[in-house]
Design a protein around this motif. Structure first.
Motif, PDB file in Angstrom:
ATOM      1  N   PRO A  17      58.452 -51.632   3.202  1.00 61.87           N
ATOM      2  CA  PRO A  17      57.219 -51.318   4.231  1.00 61.87           C
ATOM      3  C   PRO A  17      56.831 -50.498   5.166  1.00 61.87           C
ATOM      4  O   PRO A  17      56.095 -50.435   5.419  1.00 61.87           O
ATOM      5  CB  PRO A  17      57.903 -53.098   4.522  1.00 61.87           C
ATOM      6  CG  PRO A  17      58.670 -53.720   4.906  1.00 61.87           C
ATOM      7  CD  PRO A  17      59.442 -52.518   3.766  1.00 61.87           C
ATOM      8  N   LEU A 139      47.739 -60.546   7.876  1.00 64.13           N
ATOM      9  CA  LEU A 139      47.761 -59.769   6.652  1.00 64.13           C
ATOM     10  C   LEU A 139      46.809 -59.117   7.534  1.00 64.13           C
ATOM     11  O   LEU A 139      46.556 -57.613   6.786  1.00 64.13           O
ATOM     12  CB  LEU A 139      47.274 -60.556   5.683  1.00 64.13           C
ATOM     13  CG  LEU A 139      46.973 -60.444   4.494  1.00 64.13           C
ATOM     14  CD1 LEU A 139      48.236 -59.515   3.535  1.00 64.13           C
ATOM     15  CD2 LEU A 139      46.208 -61.267   3.483  1.00 64.13           C
ATOM     16  N   SER A 142      47.696 -55.671   8.291  1.00 65.74           N
ATOM     17  CA  SER A 142      48.480 -54.620   6.654  1.00 65.74           C
ATOM     18  C   SER A 142      47.630 -53.339   6.231  1.00 65.74           C
ATOM     19  O   SER A 142      46.618 -53.432   6.190  1.00 65.74           O
ATOM     20  CB  SER A 142      48.726 -56.152   5.626  1.00 65.74           C
ATOM     21  OG  SER A 142      49.155 -55.222   4.413  1.00 65.74           O
ATOM     22  N   TYR A 145      46.206 -54.827   3.483  1.00 65.81           N
ATOM     23  CA  TYR A 145      43.979 -55.802   3.773  1.00 65.81           C
ATOM     24  C   TYR A 145      43.424 -55.157   2.506  1.00 65.81           C
ATOM     25  O   TYR A 145      43.028 -53.779   2.768  1.00 65.81           O
ATOM     26  CB  TYR A 145      43.973 -55.972   5.318  1.00 65.81           C
ATOM     27  CG  TYR A 145      42.680 -56.870   5.187  1.00 65.81           C
ATOM     28  CD1 TYR A 145      43.201 -58.722   4.754  1.00 65.81           C
ATOM     29  CD2 TYR A 145      41.891 -56.489   5.560  1.00 65.81           C
ATOM     30  CE1 TYR A 145      42.107 -59.317   4.605  1.00 65.81           C
ATOM     31  CE2 TYR A 145      40.487 -57.935   5.580  1.00 65.81           C
ATOM     32  CZ  TYR A 145      40.956 -58.928   5.627  1.00 65.81           C
ATOM     33  OH  TYR A 145      40.612 -59.969   6.342  1.00 65.81           O
ATOM     34  N   GLU A 186      55.389 -54.921   9.393  1.00 64.72           N
ATOM     35  CA  GLU A 186      54.863 -54.589   8.864  1.00 64.72           C
ATOM     36  C   GLU A 186      53.358 -54.355   7.859  1.00 64.72           C
ATOM     37  O   GLU A 186      52.064 -53.360   8.347  1.00 64.72           O
ATOM     38  CB  GLU A 186      55.391 -52.788   8.135  1.00 64.72           C
ATOM     39  CG  GLU A 186      56.338 -52.678   9.416  1.00 64.72           C
ATOM     40  CD  GLU A 186      57.792 -53.861   9.702  1.00 64.72           C
ATOM     41  OE1 GLU A 186      59.000 -53.211  10.497  1.00 64.72           O
ATOM     42  OE2 GLU A 186      57.788 -54.691   9.260  1.00 64.72           O
ATOM     43  N   ASP A 187      53.916 -55.698   6.742  1.00 65.73           N
ATOM     44  CA  ASP A 187      52.444 -55.315   5.340  1.00 65.73           C
ATOM     45  C   ASP A 187      52.287 -56.229   5.414  1.00 65.73           C
ATOM     46  O   ASP A 187      51.230 -57.076   4.073  1.00 65.73           O
ATOM     47  CB  ASP A 187      52.854 -54.177   4.338  1.00 65.73           C
ATOM     48  CG  ASP A 187      53.700 -54.389   3.244  1.00 65.73           C
ATOM     49  OD1 ASP A 187      54.127 -55.838   4.155  1.00 65.73           O
ATOM     50  OD2 ASP A 187      54.340 -53.764   2.838  1.00 65.73           O
ATOM     51  N   SER A 188      52.801 -57.286   5.611  1.00 69.12           N
ATOM     52  CA  SER A 188      53.099 -59.004   5.329  1.00 69.12           C
ATOM     53  C   SER A 188      53.387 -58.735   4.002  1.00 69.12           C
ATOM     54  O   SER A 188      52.740 -60.200   3.262  1.00 69.12           O
ATOM     55  CB  SER A 188      50.954 -59.117   5.358  1.00 69.12           C
ATOM     56  OG  SER A 188      51.850 -59.081   6.946  1.00 69.12           O
TER      57      SER A 188
END
Length: 211
Positions: A17, A139, A142, A145, A186-188
């Motif tokens: 990520p 999220l 992210s 998203y 970082e990005d869920s």
């Protein structure tokens, strides 16, 4: 030698990520699992970014986990243990599926594994059905998203209930990843190196207890 096939998506592939590249093998959970299990086992990595259970992605139709499953099993036979962790990508807004529907997709894959291996290698491997980790609460920040949203997050929390039911129906070993790991800040979505380490250690315990 015992052959262990890890069949999954980007978290089996080892997507980082932090930079979008691939973690080294000694960081990825299948590579760590190999180290923990030792030379009596052969751990095979079959992870693909974006792979779904049985659903066709309109942009990347070749990422359907069902289409590749039989060729994969046939290439690596005899397979003694299958660790399957799929379902996270089915949460995409493109599909708008419930956790139950996604678990039904996983059930289809389990059924294929059982029937195909019984025919092609003469026995059914032990199947560890992994309920994927939840999506992260952050999220909205992210980069993914939009592909995933609040409904995706809500459904991800329901995975254990439905995956456990599938495991019980098909005599699989149930493993709830959400009990042990959580996606990166970082990005869920994707695991940190620590997440891969913990996942490998917990799965190694399960594999070693298989008779």
């Amino acid at each position: 030698m015992t052959t262990v096939l890890c069949y999954g998506d980007s978290n089996t592939y080892g997507y980082s990520p932090e930079n979008g590249m691939r973690y080294p093998r000694n960081i990825r959970y299948p590579g760590r699992l190999q180290e923990l299990l030792g030379d009596e086992y052969s751990v095979i990595e079959e992870g693909c970014n974006g792979r779904t259970t049985i659903h066709e992605d309109p942009l990347d139709g070749w990422k359907n986990g069902l289409d590749y499953l039989k060729p994969c099993l046939n290439s690596h036979k005899p397979v003694d243990i299958v660790i399957m962790m799929l379902g996270s990508n089915d949460l995409k807004t493109t599909f708008r599926l419930t956790a139950r529907e996604i678990a039904d997709g996983a059930a289809t894959l389990v059924d294929v594994i059982r029937e195909f291996t019984a025919e092609k290698q003469g026995f059914i491997p032990k199947i560890i059905l992994v309920s994927p980790p939840e999506l992260g609460e952050d999220l909205q920040t992210s980069p993914f998203y939009g592909d995933f949203d609040e409904k995706s997050l809500e459904e991800s929390k329901k995975f254990p209930k439905y995956y456990k039911a599938v495991a019980e129906k098909y005599d699989c070993i149930f493993f709830d990843a959400a009990e042990y790991i959580y996606p990166s800040d970082e990005d869920s979505l994707h695991l940190t190196p620590e997440g891969h380490r913990v996942l490998a250690e917990k799965l190694a315990e399960v594999v070693k207890n298989i008779k």
